[in-house]
Write a protein that holds these residues in place. Sequence first.
Motif, mmCIF file in Angstrom:
data_model
loop_
_atom_site.group_PDB
_atom_site.id
_atom_site.type_symbol
_atom_site.label_atom_id
_atom_site.label_comp_id
_atom_site.label_asym_id
_atom_site.label_seq_id
_atom_site.Cartn_x
_atom_site.Cartn_y
_atom_site.Cartn_z
ATOM 1 N N GLY A 1 0.967 -1.065 0.162
ATOM 2 C CA GLY A 1 -0.055 0.019 -0.106
ATOM 3 C C GLY A 1 0.675 1.279 0.091
ATOM 4 N N ARG A 2 0.363 2.258 0.138
ATOM 5 C CA ARG A 2 0.803 3.688 -0.011
ATOM 6 C C ARG A 2 1.738 4.119 1.329
ATOM 7 N N GLY A 3 2.653 4.678 1.393
ATOM 8 C CA GLY A 3 3.467 5.646 2.446
ATOM 9 C C GLY A 3 4.103 4.531 3.443
ATOM 10 N N ALA B 1 -10.619 7.199 -12.050
ATOM 11 C CA ALA B 1 -10.828 7.348 -10.705
ATOM 12 C C ALA B 1 -10.187 6.551 -9.833
ATOM 13 N N PHE B 2 -9.961 6.809 -8.662
ATOM 14 C CA PHE B 2 -9.311 6.013 -7.838
ATOM 15 C C PHE B 2 -10.319 5.902 -6.596
ATOM 16 N N GLY B 3 -11.171 4.575 -6.417
ATOM 17 C CA GLY B 3 -12.274 4.548 -5.605
ATOM 18 C C GLY B 3 -13.446 5.523 -6.018
ATOM 19 N N ASP B 4 -13.886 6.471 -5.056
ATOM 20 C CA ASP B 4 -14.869 7.431 -5.578
ATOM 21 C C ASP B 4 -14.122 8.685 -5.695
ATOM 22 N N ASN B 5 -12.842 8.696 -5.816
ATOM 23 C CA ASN B 5 -12.157 10.204 -6.148
ATOM 24 C C ASN B 5 -11.811 10.302 -7.771
ATOM 25 N N ARG B 6 -13.037 11.014 -8.254
ATOM 26 C CA ARG B 6 -12.661 10.922 -9.601
ATOM 27 C C ARG B 6 -11.696 12.043 -10.140
ATOM 28 N N VAL B 7 -10.794 11.494 -10.593
ATOM 29 C CA VAL B 7 -9.510 12.480 -10.844
ATOM 30 C C VAL B 7 -9.639 13.035 -12.167
ATOM 31 N N LEU B 8 -9.635 12.158 -13.335
ATOM 32 C CA LEU B 8 -9.684 12.905 -14.731
ATOM 33 C C LEU B 8 -11.094 12.290 -15.428
ATOM 34 N N GLY C 1 -2.164 23.874 -13.216
ATOM 35 C CA GLY C 1 -3.119 23.184 -12.368
ATOM 36 C C GLY C 1 -2.915 22.859 -11.120
ATOM 37 N N GLY C 2 -4.211 23.187 -10.316
ATOM 38 C CA GLY C 2 -3.913 23.002 -8.779
ATOM 39 C C GLY C 2 -3.325 21.787 -8.344
ATOM 40 N N SER C 3 -2.778 21.692 -7.289
ATOM 41 C CA SER C 3 -2.285 20.472 -6.594
ATOM 42 C C SER C 3 -3.557 19.576 -6.541
ATOM 43 N N GLY C 4 -3.111 18.418 -6.874
ATOM 44 C CA GLY C 4 -4.207 17.233 -6.678
ATOM 45 C C GLY C 4 -5.325 17.364 -7.642
ATOM 46 N N THR C 5 -4.901 18.030 -8.931
ATOM 47 C CA THR C 5 -5.981 17.879 -10.099
ATOM 48 C C THR C 5 -5.784 16.828 -10.944
ATOM 49 N N GLY C 6 -4.468 16.032 -10.731
ATOM 50 C CA GLY C 6 -4.445 14.932 -11.575
ATOM 51 C C GLY C 6 -3.268 15.012 -12.767
ATOM 52 N N LYS C 7 -2.586 15.936 -12.655
ATOM 53 C CA LYS C 7 -1.404 16.227 -13.609
ATOM 54 C C LYS C 7 -0.662 14.986 -13.591
ATOM 55 N N SER C 8 -0.146 14.685 -12.617
ATOM 56 C CA SER C 8 0.935 13.333 -12.399
ATOM 57 C C SER C 8 0.149 12.241 -12.981
ATOM 58 N N VAL C 9 -1.153 12.180 -12.506
ATOM 59 C CA VAL C 9 -1.866 10.836 -13.062
ATOM 60 C C VAL C 9 -1.789 11.081 -14.556
ATOM 61 N N ALA C 10 -2.097 12.168 -15.253
ATOM 62 C CA ALA C 10 -2.213 12.139 -16.636
ATOM 63 C C ALA C 10 -0.907 11.557 -17.364
ATOM 64 N N PHE D 1 10.548 11.902 -12.682
ATOM 65 C CA PHE D 1 9.316 11.775 -11.425
ATOM 66 C C PHE D 1 9.141 12.991 -10.580
ATOM 67 N N GLN D 2 8.057 13.111 -10.133
ATOM 68 C CA GLN D 2 7.909 14.239 -9.245
ATOM 69 C C GLN D 2 8.921 14.404 -7.952
ATOM 70 N N GLY D 3 9.086 12.953 -7.424
ATOM 71 C CA GLY D 3 9.822 12.705 -6.316
ATOM 72 C C GLY D 3 11.228 12.188 -6.849
ATOM 73 N N ASP E 1 8.115 15.996 -14.417
ATOM 74 C CA ASP E 1 6.867 16.436 -13.512
ATOM 75 C C ASP E 1 7.571 17.017 -12.424
ATOM 76 N N GLU E 2 7.188 18.574 -12.667
ATOM 77 C CA GLU E 2 7.844 19.732 -11.476
ATOM 78 C C GLU E 2 9.410 19.579 -11.607
ATOM 79 N N PRO E 3 9.967 19.938 -12.728
ATOM 80 C CA PRO E 3 11.401 20.020 -12.847
ATOM 81 C C PRO E 3 12.083 20.870 -11.789
ATOM 82 N N THR F 1 4.391 22.104 -14.162
ATOM 83 C CA THR F 1 4.977 23.063 -13.382
ATOM 84 C C THR F 1 3.976 24.101 -12.633
ATOM 85 N N HIS F 2 4.533 24.463 -11.498
ATOM 86 C CA HIS F 2 3.557 25.433 -10.772
ATOM 87 C C HIS F 2 4.173 26.855 -10.781
ATOM 88 N N ASP F 3 5.538 26.761 -11.487
ATOM 89 C CA ASP F 3 6.445 28.129 -11.511
ATOM 90 C C ASP F 3 5.909 28.800 -12.885
HETATM 91 N N1 LIG Z 1 -2.103 5.570 -6.778
HETATM 92 C C1 LIG Z 1 -3.093 6.305 -6.265
HETATM 93 N N2 LIG Z 1 -3.796 5.428 -5.659
HETATM 94 C C2 LIG Z 1 -5.033 6.463 -5.210
HETATM 95 N N3 LIG Z 1 -5.199 7.834 -5.510
HETATM 96 C C3 LIG Z 1 -4.194 8.488 -6.143
HETATM 97 C C4 LIG Z 1 -3.110 7.506 -6.788
HETATM 98 N N4 LIG Z 1 -2.172 8.487 -7.503
HETATM 99 C C5 LIG Z 1 -2.963 9.626 -7.289
HETATM 100 N N5 LIG Z 1 -4.122 9.635 -6.670
HETATM 101 C C6 LIG Z 1 -4.897 10.585 -6.161
HETATM 102 O O1 LIG Z 1 -5.166 11.445 -7.744
HETATM 103 C C7 LIG Z 1 -5.476 12.870 -7.420
HETATM 104 C C8 LIG Z 1 -4.163 13.479 -8.273
HETATM 105 O O2 LIG Z 1 -3.042 13.132 -7.860
HETATM 106 P P1 LIG Z 1 -1.937 13.778 -8.843
HETATM 107 O O3 LIG Z 1 -0.703 12.975 -8.311
HETATM 108 O O4 LIG Z 1 -2.152 13.458 -9.996
HETATM 109 O O5 LIG Z 1 -1.892 15.113 -8.439
HETATM 110 P P2 LIG Z 1 -1.050 16.455 -9.231
HETATM 111 O O6 LIG Z 1 -2.051 17.179 -9.982
HETATM 112 O O7 LIG Z 1 -0.143 16.005 -9.744
HETATM 113 O O8 LIG Z 1 -0.795 17.407 -7.906
HETATM 114 P P3 LIG Z 1 0.631 18.029 -7.391
HETATM 115 O O9 LIG Z 1 0.555 19.248 -8.081
HETATM 116 O O10 LIG Z 1 0.691 18.283 -5.873
HETATM 117 O O11 LIG Z 1 1.814 17.103 -7.682
HETATM 118 C C9 LIG Z 1 -5.075 13.007 -6.112
HETATM 119 O O12 LIG Z 1 -6.434 13.231 -5.163
HETATM 120 C C10 LIG Z 1 -4.253 11.675 -5.168
HETATM 121 O O13 LIG Z 1 -4.621 11.486 -4.098
#
Ligand SMILES: Nc1ncnc2c1ncn2[C@@H]1O[C@H](COP(=O)(O)OP(=O)(O)OP(=O)(O)O)[C@@H](O)[C@H]1O
Lengths: 260, 248
Positions: free
Chosen positions: A225-227, B10-17, B34-43, B81-83, B161-163, B194-196
């Motif tokens: 899982g995560r974290g 979507a991750f569970g009921d968190n609809r990201v894209l 786009g704002g933090s948590g909007t799904g940029k990295s997921v895309a 990668f972002q990290g 991802d956020e260089p 990027t956010h910059d």
């Molecule tokens: N593997 C995963 N499992 C569950 N949820 C996830 C997973 N990866 C991302 N998410 C969720 O998807 C959403 C978007 O995450 P993402 O990392 O794409 O954000 P972001 O736009 O890149 O934000 P930031 O600018 O902070 O990096 C978040 O709500 C996150 O919790």
Amino acid sequence: MNPLRLLGGIGRAVLTVFATFGKVALFTVDAISHVFRPPFYPREFVVALMNIGWLSLPVVGLTAIFTGGALALQIYAGGARFNAEAVVPQIVAIGMVRELGPVLGGLMIAARVTSSIAAEIATMKVTEQIDALVTLSTHPMKYLTAPRVLAAILTVPVLVAVGDVIGIAGGYVVATQNLGFNSAAYLQNTVNFLELHDVISSLVKGATFGLITAVMGCYYGMNSGRGAQGVGRATKSSVEAAAIMILAANFILTGVFFSV
Amino acid sequence: MIRLENVHKAFGDNRVLQGMNLDIPKGTSMVIIGGSGTGKSVALKCVLGLIKPDSGMIYVDGKDAATGDRDAFLARFGMLFQGAALFDSLPVWQNVSFRLLRGPLKRPAEYAREIAIDKLRRVGLKSDVADRFPSELSGGMQKRVGLARAIAAEPEIIFFDEPTTGLDPIMSGVINDLIREIVTEMGATAMTITHDMSSVRAIADNVAMLHGGVIQWTGPVEQMDASGDPYVEQFISGSAEGPIEAVR
Ligand SMILES: Nc1ncnc2c1ncn2[C@@H]1O[C@H](COP(=O)(O)OP(=O)(O)OP(=O)(O)O)[C@@H](O)[C@H]1O
Ligand SMILES: [Mg+2]
């Protein structure tokens, strides 16, 4: 409590167990198949050999020496109740080679190797290192799992064999120093009594337990899982699962080798 | 050419894209804001196949990205990668030249090391970091090693991802110039998150704003300031007032 809810809960738990079994079985087949299919990663294999085999020697050796010693004391005390003290060398040899060497060795390796594999791979998973591997055109099953599985299958039988010998030596020291056995006769009895069949069963158990320890570490690591919590849970589950599977497999293998 | 068509995830009921559409022409630099948590990295991960979209299509050069030869597909990509996601069991130089040390692209170790040191120099790192381990570096240094690794095999398509997050302004400038140079001189296609806003202006040919699971606005960077889109305007001004809620 509503009996239907209770039944439903039990049903779900049973289904989860079977589903996990299925996933682990598929993962095992997949892991083994990657051992035989290129590309191979010899450097990772050598590192795994060192970590799983060489660095586990002290733990396995110490476990075996104390077990063998205690076994000699017990058999002497137990045998004395019906004037059968003389069987110490034979029973120590059989006990170590057939059961205690492989089982205790396997459990110690589960504690040492399974946990470290699971924690390492789980950390790689949560820090996106596994994703990074994929983007660098490297298959995680080939790069991470296959070298560890192969190394464990090859080295754990050797560790078990070394443990068997050290365990017998532990019994020998206790018997000759404390219990008044004659050194030459003790060794003679041990060698005469053990059969090739016993040794083969020990090695087969070792290889099986090796497979279990590596596969369970990799499986729980890859599915972490995560974290930090995810890593902790993966590590704990991997050791639990490996230990139980080792004991179950040992029971089955003992049945296969020694039932008449 | 990369095309996302109606991508849902979507991750569970968190609809990201929720129906993301985007075109990135070959040899251009697209920046996603786009704002933090909007799904940029997921895309980004969806395009690479690290995350499987629930529905929708992703095409690279007109071919469905989800089918076909994975190895050949991934060989064309580099990803930061972002990290940073450095392999902490390997020294820095082996991280950078990972592809050159094993597998089909395997080269002699001395050659791979030279390439690594050259790439490290390009991201502003001295050669003495080459033999250190990732855990011995600062966050910004790790990020730059990740960048060096992403460009080491000179891929055609590079995702960042956020260089510049966590870098000082001077180093950010160096990295922005490097990304721009990779696109204009090497003809690579780049997709950067990027956010910059100064990075956006330095790197982008085109900008896309992701919000609410869809691309709210996309267009050439020159039109960004006069976009007329309330989301983009709020993002540029950094104001708490506007259609984007400050608590998400
Ligand atoms: N593997 C995963 N499992 C569950 N949820 C996830 C997973 N990866 C991302 N998410 C969720 O998807 C959403 C978007 O995450 P993402 O990392 O794409 O954000 P972001 O736009 O890149 O934000 P930031 O600018 O902070 O990096 C978040 O709500 C996150 O919790
Ligand atoms: Mg992100």
